[in-house]
Design a protein around this motif. Structure first.
Motif, short mmCIF file in Angstrom:
data_model
loop_
_atom_site.label_atom_id
_atom_site.label_comp_id
_atom_site.label_asym_id
_atom_site.label_seq_id
_atom_site.Cartn_x
_atom_site.Cartn_y
_atom_site.Cartn_z
N LEU A 63 -2.01 -9.47 6.12
CA LEU A 63 -1.24 -10.20 5.13
C LEU A 63 -0.26 -9.24 4.46
O LEU A 63 -0.67 -8.25 3.85
CB LEU A 63 -2.16 -10.83 4.08
N PHE A 64 1.02 -9.53 4.57
CA PHE A 64 2.05 -8.69 3.96
C PHE A 64 2.15 -9.03 2.47
O PHE A 64 2.23 -10.21 2.09
CB PHE A 64 3.40 -8.93 4.64
N THR A 65 2.13 -8.01 1.64
CA THR A 65 2.08 -8.19 0.19
C THR A 65 3.11 -7.29 -0.49
O THR A 65 3.75 -6.46 0.15
CB THR A 65 0.68 -7.86 -0.34
N THR A 66 3.23 -7.43 -1.80
CA THR A 66 4.16 -6.59 -2.55
C THR A 66 3.69 -5.13 -2.53
O THR A 66 2.48 -4.86 -2.52
CB THR A 66 4.27 -7.04 -4.01
N PRO A 67 4.62 -4.18 -2.53
CA PRO A 67 4.23 -2.77 -2.62
C PRO A 67 3.39 -2.53 -3.89
O PRO A 67 3.70 -3.06 -4.95
CB PRO A 67 5.57 -2.04 -2.70
N GLY A 68 2.34 -1.77 -3.74
CA GLY A 68 1.42 -1.50 -4.85
C GLY A 68 0.15 -2.32 -4.78
O GLY A 68 -0.85 -1.99 -5.43
N THR A 69 0.15 -3.39 -3.98
CA THR A 69 -1.04 -4.24 -3.87
C THR A 69 -2.22 -3.47 -3.29
O THR A 69 -3.37 -3.65 -3.72
CB THR A 69 -0.73 -5.47 -3.00
N ALA A 70 -1.97 -2.62 -2.31
CA ALA A 70 -3.05 -1.87 -1.67
C ALA A 70 -3.79 -0.99 -2.67
O ALA A 70 -4.99 -0.74 -2.53
CB ALA A 70 -2.49 -1.00 -0.54
#
Length: 218
Positions: free
Chosen positions: A114-121
């Motif tokens: 799932l591609f998410t906003t940078p920083g989500t990880a």
């Protein structure tokens, strides 16, 4: 969808766009047996290439080899939340049925990306540690700054290999953030638990039993 989720996602797709994409994604999810595969558009490929330090050379490589998978860095254009396939499917169902939809989504080696906003990880694991249902979420692999992932080819080679479920189709795709992913994880856990309870109340072949929907009690 809860009020707080709407407030936390002011950049969600507009209603008409969301309805159109929801129809597309449900067509894919309902008919997985026919191996429908979404294909990346030219603007979507430009967005993917923007994650690299050399977008022009990346696009040139894809023009020559559109059926080849690529390795892209995370942390600039996107982060990726890597889930077990079944749990990821449940998250995707909840995002499209009750939430704001999803960003691009791919399947690779039995996992859902799932591609998410940078920083989500970085933020999602800590949010899950504080969440009541966090311990029930299966192990997630969160790829952010300093990580790289293999994505499916722009043009699929076969239905059995890596493939796009929701392919990038715009130069600036909407991406869910950590709060939205947390919401989807919790809803997926609740859905799975409710399904397990319904099966135990009404086992297969027991046509005389009554089904009780206990999901509202949780």
């Amino acid at each position: 969808m809860s009020a707080w989720l709407r407030d936390e996602t002011p950049t969600s797709p507009d209603r008409s766009e969301l309805r159109e994409r929801r129809a597309d994604i449900f067509a894919l999810l309902r008919d997985e047996g026919r191996h429908h595969t979404a294909q990346v558009t030219t603007p979507g490929a430009e967005w993917l290439a923007s994650a690299t330090g050399h977008p022009r050379s990346t696009r040139s490589l894809w023009e020559d080899r559109p059926a080849a998978p690529a390795v892209l860095p995370c942390g600039t254009a996107f982060d990726i939340v890597n889930t077990p396939a079944v749990f990821g499917r449940r998250m995707l169902d909840r995002l499209w049925e009750e939430g704001p939809g999803s960003g691009p989504v791919a399947v690779h080696r039995g996992r859902m990306l799932l591609f998410t906003t940078p920083g989500t990880a970085h933020r999602l694991p800590s949010l899950l540690r504080w969440e009541e249902f966090g311990d029930a979420v299966p192990p997630l692999l969160c790829h952010g700054a300093g990580d790289a992932v293999t994505i499916p080819p722009l043009t699929p080679r076969s239905a059995e290999g890596p493939r796009w479920v929701v392919a990038p189709d715009t130069r600036r795709p909407w991406l869910p953030g950590p709060e939205v992913l947390l919401w989807a994880c919790v809803r997926a856990v609740r859905t799975a638990r409710a399904a397990d309870v319904r099966v135990s109340i009404f086992p297969p072949g027991d046509q005389g039993a009554k089904v009780y929907d206990v999901s509202r009690r949780r």
